[in-house]
Design a protein around this motif. Structure first.
Motif, mmCIF file in Angstrom:
data_model
loop_
_atom_site.group_PDB
_atom_site.id
_atom_site.type_symbol
_atom_site.label_atom_id
_atom_site.label_comp_id
_atom_site.label_asym_id
_atom_site.label_seq_id
_atom_site.Cartn_x
_atom_site.Cartn_y
_atom_site.Cartn_z
ATOM 1 N N HIS A 1 28.557 11.957 9.249
ATOM 2 C CA HIS A 1 27.456 11.134 8.775
ATOM 3 C C HIS A 1 26.772 11.814 7.583
ATOM 4 O O HIS A 1 26.733 13.037 7.498
ATOM 5 C CB HIS A 1 26.397 10.936 9.868
ATOM 6 N N GLY A 2 26.197 11.010 6.717
ATOM 7 C CA GLY A 2 25.304 11.542 5.708
ATOM 8 C C GLY A 2 23.912 11.703 6.310
ATOM 9 O O GLY A 2 23.686 11.368 7.483
ATOM 10 N N VAL A 3 22.997 12.224 5.543
ATOM 11 C CA VAL A 3 21.604 12.339 5.970
ATOM 12 C C VAL A 3 20.734 11.806 4.848
ATOM 13 O O VAL A 3 20.935 12.157 3.679
ATOM 14 C CB VAL A 3 21.223 13.791 6.299
ATOM 15 N N TRP A 4 19.777 10.951 5.199
ATOM 16 C CA TRP A 4 18.926 10.312 4.211
ATOM 17 C C TRP A 4 17.465 10.609 4.515
ATOM 18 O O TRP A 4 16.997 10.418 5.642
ATOM 19 C CB TRP A 4 19.149 8.803 4.216
ATOM 20 N N ASP A 5 16.746 11.098 3.512
ATOM 21 C CA ASP A 5 15.299 11.300 3.596
ATOM 22 C C ASP A 5 14.612 10.227 2.773
ATOM 23 O O ASP A 5 15.047 9.914 1.647
ATOM 24 C CB ASP A 5 14.907 12.677 3.066
ATOM 25 N N LEU A 6 13.537 9.691 3.311
ATOM 26 C CA LEU A 6 12.722 8.715 2.599
ATOM 27 C C LEU A 6 11.278 9.192 2.654
ATOM 28 O O LEU A 6 10.791 9.574 3.732
ATOM 29 C CB LEU A 6 12.796 7.322 3.224
ATOM 30 N N MET A 7 10.597 9.183 1.509
ATOM 31 C CA MET A 7 9.211 9.619 1.452
ATOM 32 C C MET A 7 8.398 8.560 0.709
ATOM 33 O O MET A 7 8.664 8.278 -0.459
ATOM 34 C CB MET A 7 9.109 10.981 0.769
ATOM 35 N N PHE A 8 7.432 7.990 1.431
ATOM 36 C CA PHE A 8 6.593 6.946 0.861
ATOM 37 C C PHE A 8 5.130 7.374 0.918
ATOM 38 O O PHE A 8 4.637 7.773 1.964
ATOM 39 C CB PHE A 8 6.792 5.627 1.612
ATOM 40 N N GLU A 9 4.475 7.286 -0.220
ATOM 41 C CA GLU A 9 3.082 7.709 -0.353
ATOM 42 C C GLU A 9 2.131 6.533 -0.190
ATOM 43 O O GLU A 9 2.381 5.429 -0.691
ATOM 44 C CB GLU A 9 2.887 8.323 -1.743
ATOM 45 N N GLY B 1 11.050 7.040 -6.371
ATOM 46 C CA GLY B 1 11.314 5.916 -7.270
ATOM 47 C C GLY B 1 11.901 4.748 -6.503
ATOM 48 O O GLY B 1 12.499 4.923 -5.431
ATOM 49 N N ASP B 2 11.753 3.563 -7.023
ATOM 50 C CA ASP B 2 12.172 2.358 -6.322
ATOM 51 C C ASP B 2 13.637 2.440 -5.879
ATOM 52 O O ASP B 2 14.534 2.691 -6.680
ATOM 53 C CB ASP B 2 12.000 1.135 -7.221
ATOM 54 N N GLY C 1 0.780 -1.235 0.000
ATOM 55 C CA GLY C 1 0.000 0.000 0.000
ATOM 56 C C GLY C 1 0.806 1.276 0.000
ATOM 57 O O GLY C 1 0.254 2.369 0.195
ATOM 58 N N TYR C 2 2.113 1.174 -0.237
ATOM 59 C CA TYR C 2 2.976 2.360 -0.310
ATOM 60 C C TYR C 2 3.748 2.353 -1.628
ATOM 61 O O TYR C 2 4.030 1.291 -2.194
ATOM 62 C CB TYR C 2 4.027 2.345 0.799
ATOM 63 N N GLN C 3 4.149 3.552 -2.061
ATOM 64 C CA GLN C 3 5.123 3.649 -3.143
ATOM 65 C C GLN C 3 6.129 4.742 -2.815
ATOM 66 O O GLN C 3 5.789 5.750 -2.181
ATOM 67 C CB GLN C 3 4.459 3.929 -4.488
ATOM 68 N N ASN C 4 7.362 4.520 -3.225
ATOM 69 C CA ASN C 4 8.447 5.460 -2.971
ATOM 70 C C ASN C 4 8.280 6.675 -3.876
ATOM 71 O O ASN C 4 8.251 6.549 -5.104
ATOM 72 C CB ASN C 4 9.785 4.761 -3.239
ATOM 73 N N VAL C 5 8.153 7.847 -3.273
ATOM 74 C CA VAL C 5 7.947 9.082 -4.034
ATOM 75 C C VAL C 5 9.106 9.330 -4.995
ATOM 76 O O VAL C 5 8.922 9.845 -6.107
ATOM 77 C CB VAL C 5 7.773 10.279 -3.077
#
Length: 243
Positions: free
Chosen positions: A232-240, A207-208, A201-205
Motif C-alpha cells: 500500500h501507499g501512504v497518504w497524508d492530508l493536512m487541512f487548515e 494546495g488544491d 472553512g478549510y484550505q488544503n495546506v
C-alpha cells in the motif's frame, strides 16, 4: 457540550448536532485482556494523566499546568507514536483519545516510564469527548492517523471522515489550526480529499487536490509498516482552518 463555555445555539441546531454526535461513532470496540504493565499504567498513571468524559469541558492550561500548543489525536491505538511525538516535542501538550483499554494502559505505562508530563488521555469515544469536553477554538492540531477504512463500498458511510464530522472538528481548531489525516488505503485517501476539499472553512495546506508529504515529526506507525508490507501507499492530508 457545556453551556457555560460555548456560545448558545438555536435549540434546533443544537439538537441536530447532538443527534449527529450520538449517531456517529469513531471506533469499533475490540475486546482485549490487559497485561500487567498495561494495568499498572491505569493503576499508577491514570490519576495523573487520565481525563474523564463526565467532568465536561476542560481548560487546557489548567489541565497541563501551562500554556502551550495543544495537539489532540483521535484513536492512538497502542500509543507508541503518540509517546514518540510527546517525547520529541516537549514544547507541545498532547491529548490522546482511545477507547481500547489495553492501548490506553500501554500508553500510560510508557508515559510514566519516560517521565512525560505533556500527555493527557481519555478512554472514551472521541466524538463524545470532542462534543462534551474540548472547548471551541482550543486546538492547534487534530490528528487522525490510520482510522478504520471500512474498505467495502457498502460500509463507506461508516467512515469517520464525513462532512458533518469535518465541521464538528473545525469548531475545535483555532483559526490557522490543522486537521492532519493519514491512511494507507488509497480509496479512503480519495474519500478524505473529496470531503475535506468541499468542507467550508478549510484550505488544503499542500494546495488544491494535493497530498502532503509525511512530516518528519510523524512517526511511522505499525499500521503504516503493515500497509507498506502489503504494497500500500501512504497518504497524508493536512487541512487548515481558515475561518
Amino acid at each position: 457540550m457545556s453551556e457555560e463555555q460555548i456560545p448558545q445555539q438555536p435549540e434546533s441546531e443544537a439538537g441536530e448536532e447532538k443527534k449527529y454526535m450520538r449517531k456517529v461513532r469513531s471506533f469499533v470496540l475490540r475486546a482485549g485482556r490487559m497485561t500487567e504493565g498495561q494495568q499498572r499504567g491505569f493503576d499508577e498513571a491514570w490519576p495523573l494523566m487520565g481525563l474523564e468524559l463526565e467532568n465536561g469541558m476542560i481548560d487546557t492550561a489548567e489541565v497541563f499546568g501551562r500554556e502551550a500548543p495543544v495537539v489532540l489525536e483521535i484513536g492512538f491505538g497502542m500509543g507508541d507514536s503518540l509517546i514518540s511525538m510527546a517525547k520529541d516535542q516537549p514544547e507541545k501538550n498532547y491529548i490522546g483519545i482511545e477507547v481500547h483499554r489495553p492501548g490506553v494502559g500501554r500508553l500510560l505505562n510508557n508515559a510514566k516510564l519516560e517521565g512525560l508530563e505533556n500527555i493527557r488521555v481519555y478512554c472514551d469515544d472521541a466524538v463524545e469527548v470532542l462534543a462534551q469536553c474540548i472547548p471551541d477554538g482550543s486546538l492547534d492540531t487534530l490528528q487522525l492517523f490510520f482510522p478504520d477504512p471500512w474498505h467495502k463500498k457498502k460500509h463507506h458511510k461508516r467512515r469517520i471522515v464525513q462532512p458533518e464530522f469535518a465541521q464538528a472538528l473545525r469548531k475545535k481548531l483555532k483559526v490557522g489550526g490543522v486537521f492532519h489525516m493519514a491512511t494507507d488505503w488509497e480509496n479512503y485517501a480519495e474519500h478524505m480529499m473529496e470531503v475535506m476539499s468541499a468542507a467550508e472553512g478549510y484550505q488544503n495546506v499542500a494546495g488544491d487536490g494535493q497530498y502532503s508529504p509525511q512530516p518528519e515529526w510523524r512517526p511511522v506507525t505499525k499500521f503504516q509498516k503493515r500497509g507498506e508490507r502489503l504494497g500500500h501507499g501512504v497518504w497524508d492530508l493536512m487541512f487548515e482552518r481558515t475561518e
